[in-house]
Each structure stands twice: as C-alpha cells, then as structure tokens.
Scaffold this motif. Structure first.
Motif, short mmCIF file in Angstrom:
data_model
loop_
_atom_site.label_atom_id
_atom_site.label_comp_id
_atom_site.label_asym_id
_atom_site.label_seq_id
_atom_site.Cartn_x
_atom_site.Cartn_y
_atom_site.Cartn_z
N SER A 1 49.06 -8.36 35.85
CA SER A 1 49.34 -6.93 35.66
C SER A 1 49.82 -6.30 36.97
CB SER A 1 48.08 -6.21 35.18
OG SER A 1 47.59 -6.84 34.02
N LEU A 2 49.48 -6.91 38.09
CA LEU A 2 49.92 -6.40 39.38
C LEU A 2 51.16 -7.12 39.87
CD1 LEU A 2 46.31 -6.09 40.60
CD2 LEU A 2 47.94 -4.19 40.46
N THR A 3 51.34 -8.38 39.44
CA THR A 3 52.55 -9.13 39.76
C THR A 3 53.77 -8.40 39.20
OG1 THR A 3 51.49 -11.29 39.89
CG2 THR A 3 53.79 -11.28 39.18
N ALA A 4 54.78 -8.21 40.04
CA ALA A 4 56.00 -7.53 39.56
C ALA A 4 57.20 -8.19 40.22
CB ALA A 4 55.93 -6.05 39.89
N SER A 5 57.23 -9.52 40.12
CA SER A 5 58.22 -10.30 40.82
C SER A 5 59.41 -10.61 39.91
CB SER A 5 57.53 -11.56 41.34
OG SER A 5 58.41 -12.43 41.91
N LYS A 6 59.11 -11.21 38.74
CA LYS A 6 60.19 -11.56 37.81
C LYS A 6 59.73 -11.19 36.39
CE LYS A 6 62.38 -15.15 40.50
NZ LYS A 6 61.52 -15.65 41.58
N ALA A 7 60.60 -10.52 35.64
CA ALA A 7 60.23 -10.05 34.30
C ALA A 7 59.80 -11.22 33.40
CB ALA A 7 61.39 -9.29 33.68
N ARG A 8 60.40 -12.40 33.61
CA ARG A 8 60.06 -13.52 32.73
C ARG A 8 58.59 -13.94 32.88
NH1 ARG A 8 63.42 -16.75 36.35
NH2 ARG A 8 62.08 -18.05 37.63
N GLN A 9 57.98 -13.60 34.01
CA GLN A 9 56.56 -13.94 34.20
C GLN A 9 55.68 -13.07 33.32
OE1 GLN A 9 56.64 -13.30 38.40
NE2 GLN A 9 57.26 -15.40 38.87
N ARG A 10 56.19 -11.91 32.88
CA ARG A 10 55.41 -10.99 32.06
C ARG A 10 55.83 -11.03 30.58
NH1 ARG A 10 54.37 -5.39 34.14
NH2 ARG A 10 52.94 -5.78 35.82
N ARG A 11 57.08 -11.49 30.32
CA ARG A 11 57.61 -11.46 28.96
C ARG A 11 56.69 -12.20 27.99
NH1 ARG A 11 62.70 -13.17 29.72
NH2 ARG A 11 63.50 -11.05 29.82
N GLY A 12 56.37 -11.55 26.89
CA GLY A 12 55.56 -12.20 25.85
C GLY A 12 54.07 -12.05 26.07
N PHE A 13 53.66 -11.38 27.14
CA PHE A 13 52.22 -11.33 27.45
C PHE A 13 51.61 -9.93 27.38
CE2 PHE A 13 53.72 -15.14 29.84
CZ PHE A 13 53.13 -16.07 29.01
N PHE A 14 52.39 -8.94 26.93
CA PHE A 14 51.84 -7.57 26.88
C PHE A 14 50.88 -7.46 25.69
CE2 PHE A 14 55.62 -7.14 29.41
CZ PHE A 14 55.23 -6.24 30.41
N PRO A 15 49.91 -6.53 25.70
CA PRO A 15 49.67 -5.55 26.74
C PRO A 15 48.88 -6.15 27.90
CG PRO A 15 48.12 -5.22 24.95
CD PRO A 15 49.02 -6.34 24.55
N LEU A 16 49.22 -5.67 29.09
CA LEU A 16 48.52 -6.13 30.29
C LEU A 16 47.35 -5.19 30.59
CD1 LEU A 16 51.68 -7.07 32.38
CD2 LEU A 16 50.21 -8.59 31.06
N LEU A 17 46.73 -5.40 31.74
CA LEU A 17 45.55 -4.61 32.11
C LEU A 17 45.92 -3.12 32.24
CD1 LEU A 17 42.56 -5.10 33.15
CD2 LEU A 17 43.53 -4.96 35.44
N PRO A 18 45.21 -2.23 31.54
CA PRO A 18 45.50 -0.80 31.72
C PRO A 18 45.13 -0.37 33.14
CG PRO A 18 43.99 -1.18 29.88
CD PRO A 18 44.11 -2.47 30.62
N GLY A 19 45.75 0.71 33.58
CA GLY A 19 45.37 1.28 34.88
C GLY A 19 46.07 0.63 36.05
N THR A 20 47.19 -0.09 35.81
CA THR A 20 47.93 -0.66 36.94
C THR A 20 49.25 0.08 37.11
OG1 THR A 20 48.74 -2.37 35.43
CG2 THR A 20 46.93 -2.97 36.88
N PHE A 21 49.58 0.36 38.35
CA PHE A 21 50.79 1.12 38.70
C PHE A 21 51.55 0.34 39.77
CE2 PHE A 21 47.79 4.05 37.02
CZ PHE A 21 48.51 5.03 36.36
N HIS A 22 52.84 0.63 39.89
CA HIS A 22 53.64 -0.04 40.93
C HIS A 22 54.39 0.96 41.79
CE1 HIS A 22 52.75 -3.48 38.35
NE2 HIS A 22 52.80 -4.14 39.48
N ALA A 23 54.46 0.64 43.06
CA ALA A 23 55.20 1.47 44.02
C ALA A 23 56.24 0.58 44.69
CB ALA A 23 54.23 2.07 45.03
N PHE A 24 56.98 1.14 45.63
CA PHE A 24 58.09 0.41 46.25
C PHE A 24 57.68 -0.17 47.59
CE2 PHE A 24 59.94 3.35 43.26
CZ PHE A 24 60.89 2.57 42.63
N TYR A 25 58.03 -1.44 47.79
CA TYR A 25 57.74 -2.14 49.04
C TYR A 25 58.82 -1.79 50.05
CZ TYR A 25 55.84 -6.19 51.63
OH TYR A 25 55.21 -7.02 52.53
#
Ligand SMILES: Cc1ncc(COP(=O)(O)O)c(C=O)c1O
Length: 449
Positions: free
Chosen positions: A166-190
């Motif tokens: 849920s915190l990993t935001a590297s490649k969309a394919r790593q998340r595809r097919g696995f939603f819903p992820l952990l609620p309460g996670t947000f992303h900002a810019f590195y």
C-alpha cells in the motif's frame, strides 16, 4: 581486502560461451514447470560463487554487480561468514526468538544498536525480510501514536505484503489486481533532482516537495494530527537509485517533529554500509524514529530488522507483534559477524571503491550521450539511460544493455524507468570495478552504435 584479493582478475578477453548453455537451458525449462512466474531478467543459473564472481552450471564466469539484489555485503561465500555459520549450525539453528532467548540473537541486536546513532536507546525486532521489517515499522507507528494514516512517496518500494504494498508506489503492475489496499495510505512527491516532479526545478525541488506535504496534503486530504508516520527511502532503490535533493530528509524530519509524526527510514536497500556509512540517513545527519533493515544485514541469510527508539518499542505489550523465525540463531550468528566486518572494513571499502566506480561511470557519461545521469553513494550507484534527443527515459535501451552485459560476463539489474544499478558486494576491489566498467562500456557500445 582479504576476500577481494583472493579472487581472480579476468581480462575482458574472457567471454562466456553462448548463453544459456545446455545445462542452464534444461534447468530453465524445468523451472518453468514448477515455479510460479517471476519475471527473471536473463537465464543465469548459478552453480557456485565466490567473492564478487559467479559461475553458472555450464562453467561460465560472471562478475557480479548485483550481489543478489544488494544482499551479499561481504560477497559470496566469505570465509568468515562460513566459519560463523559452521560454528553455529552444530550448536542449534532455531529456537523461536519470540518465545525463547538465545545468544546469537542478542549479540546481533547489541551490535545493531551499537551501530545506531548514539549507540544506545534503540531496540530491535528481527524479521525474515525487508517487507516484514516495514510491516513491523508501520504497525509500531500506528500503535504508539494511536493514529491511522501513513504517508509514503511516489517511486518508492517497500515490499509486497498488503501493508507495505500500500506504500509501494514504484510500478503500477505491482499493485494491479490487488486492490483494495490498506486504507489510510497517502503518497507525496520525492525530491528527485534529476526529474523534479510538479514542474519544479532542481534548485526548488526540496522546497516544492516539502511544501506539497504541508500545504496540499495536510490542508486538503490528510490532517497532520491523524498521520502516524512518514516512510521514506533515504535513497530510492527500486525507483531508480535516486538520491534526494539536499535538505529533503532534514525537511521531512522537521515536518514530523512539528506534527508528532514518526519518521520511518526504509534502509532495506541503502543500509548496512552500502552507501559508505552504516545508514544512508547519516549523509543528511538526521535521526529517524524507526529504521527498517534487511538485505545486506544477513550477509546472504534471510534476515530483516526493525530498529526503533526504545521509548517506542517499550510501549508494545508482549504479543503485540511476533513471528516464528525472527532471531533465528544461525542467521543471527552470521549477521553478527557480518556487522563486525561492515564496521571494521566494508563500509570504508564501499566509500573508497564506490568513489572510484562513480568516477569511471562518469567517464562513460562523457562517451555515451545515452547516459543521462550517474548518481548514488558508495556502492549504490545508478546509471540512467535516456534518449539524447528528448531526454526521455530510455527503458528499452537499459534493458538491452543489461541483457548484452550478461552475454559479456557481467551481471547487472535495472531499476526505475531506465536505470542500471550497480550494487556489488562491498568487498569489491578497484580492479574489479574497472573490469565491470569495461564490460559495461562494451555492452553500451554494442547497443548504441
Ligand atoms: C527499500 C526496500 N524496502 C523493502 C523491500 C522489500 O524487501 P524484501 O524483498 O526483503 O521483502 C525492498 C526490496 O527490494 C526494498 O528495496
């Protein structure tokens, strides 16, 4: 360095035979029948390895700039780690650190604490992987703050369990097919100075990325008093070996202090001496609240650790968190020996040989316009490939160079959109760095000319 000097220096006259050889091909075919699909990058089938070198089942020799994805800090089969393992394996291997005490586990934890800032006031929870170290970190942050939300960064990688994914935001394919992820996670810019997000400039990237958290995230979607933790890689690993712009980590520390938020640094790839310091956060002279470690920590044994301020871990009740294999006697005996080596010699070697390797790679940038950037610290170095006309990431070229280098006896891995990473064993000798660069240059030439 003892181990490095034991290895043979090969000239680039040596090249592997046609790959994959017959034995490798037969094993790749067998693997396809019984192993779930993994996305292997080229058909390397390891037979044995020593130091920074690997031999495949057909007798081909390779120089290893991957260290099994930044794991083998002391190189393959280091005699000191073998001796530590042999001494322990005949005593006991496992007795469940959650339920029983054992000396190798305590030794390894003491050494880890001694290598943290201040050398005291920290406690360790051992895991079997980086993902689990991240899980433990975010659970501890939620537990001690009583808050639910966690902020991570785009292009980051923290693992693939539901919390860490849920915190990993590297490649969309790593998340595809696995939603819903952990609620309460947000992303900002590195604060990536080479490719600044939000249309900002390299000079303004730190201010812009920190400002996004304070002035956008906290004001619109994510009240700061409900944030348990910010988790950050001090150098992004899978996201492309990105060193953040100066001041970014310090700014995150200040944001966390202002709002009572825990700062978790994910040092799974960057820690344990790889960048020339024990932890990469030391380069910005910040001190996090919680550190996730793994990879290099076990010297090749599967070991991770969450290391946190004692004031936090003491709040956990017995049973709040636990596992079966954490504190595994055999693994911790090897880790303790490895940590002694990191402190005594490997960290310094990573700094010295890393600077040498960086200079050689910079030399290639002058030769090949397809190299857009060379960056990193110590022996965590990335070479980003671009289309020289547009400056756009050239992912296919990076893949082609990696593949060609394999056929030239050099093991490399990509990361991010178009970066080839160099994360060799920390025992690397300068002559081996030179050989790697020479083979790398031949591969780039073959793919570009
Ligand atoms: C920064 C970072 N965190 C976490 C992980 C997950 O570690 P593991 O694969 O050991 O679970 C990785 C793995 O590449 C990583 O690079």
């Amino acid at each position: 360095m003892a181990a490095a000097s034991e290895t043979t220096t090969y000239t680039v006259d040596y090249m592997p035979a046609d790959l994959p050889g017959p034995k490798a091909k037969a094993l790749v075919d067998r693997d396809a029948l019984v192993m779930a699909p993994m996305g292997r990058v080229y058909p390397l089938v390891v037979d044995h390895a020593q130091g920074c070198e690997v031999w495949d089942v057909d007798g081909n020799r390779f120089l290893d700039m991957t260290a099994g994805i930044a794991v083998l800090a002391a190189g393959h089969c280091h005699p000191r780690l073998i001796r530590a393992a042999q001494a322990q394996i005949t005593r006991f291997t496992h007795m469940a650190g959650t339920d029983f005490y054992n000396e190798p586990m305590i030794n390894a934890a003491e050494k880890l604490v001694a290598l943290m800032p201040g050398g005291a006031g920290w406690q360790v929870f051992f895991t079997n992987s980086g993902t689990e170290a991240v899980e433990a970190s975010i659970k501890l942050a939620r537990y001690v703050t009583g808050r639910q939300n966690i902020i991570g960064f785009y292009s980051s990688f923290h693992g693939r369990s539901y919390g860490s994914l849920s915190l990993t935001a590297s490649k969309a394919r790593q998340r595809r097919g696995f939603f819903p992820l952990l609620p309460g996670t947000f992303h900002a810019f590195y604060a990536n100075p080479y490719r600044p997000p939000l249309n900002t400039s390299p000079a303004m990237v730190t201010e812009t990325c920190l400002g996004f958290i304070e002035h956008t995230l906290f004001q619109t979607t994510c009240p700061p008093d409900e944030v348990a933790a910010i988790i950050v890689e001090p150098i992004q690993g899978e996201g492309g070996y990105v060193v953040p712009a100066p001041g970014f980590l310090r700014g995150l520390r200040e944001i966390c202090d202002r709002h009572g938020i825990m700062l978790i640094t994910d040092e799974v790839q960057s820690g344990v001496g790889r960048t020339g310091k024990m932890w990469a956060f030391e380069h910005e002279e910040i001190v996090p609240d919680i550190v996730a470690s793994a990879k290099g920590l076990g010297g090749g044994m599967p070991l991770g650790a969450m290391i946190a301020r004692e004031s936090l871990t003491r709040q956990w009740q017995p049973g709040s968190h636990g596992n079966t294999y954490g504190g595994h006697g055999l693994t911790c005996a090897v880790a303790h020996e490895l940590l002694v080596m990191v402190e005594d010699e490997l960290m310094a070697n990573a700094a010295t040989v890393g600077a040498h390797l960086m200079a050689q790679l910079e030399g290639l940038r002058a030769r090949f316009p397809q190299i857009g950037a060379v960056r990193g610290r110590g022996l965590m170095l990335g070479v980003e490939f671009i289309d020289p006309a547009s400056g756009q990431a050239a992912g296919k070229l990076a893949d082609a160079v990696m593949e060609d280098a394999f056929h030239k006896g050099l093991l490399l891995l990509t990361c991010g959109a178009s970066t080839i990473r160099f994360c060799p064993p920390l025992i690397l000798a300068e002559s081996q760095a030179d050989e790697a660069v020479e083979r790398f240059a031949m591969a780039i030439a073959a793919c570009t000319l």
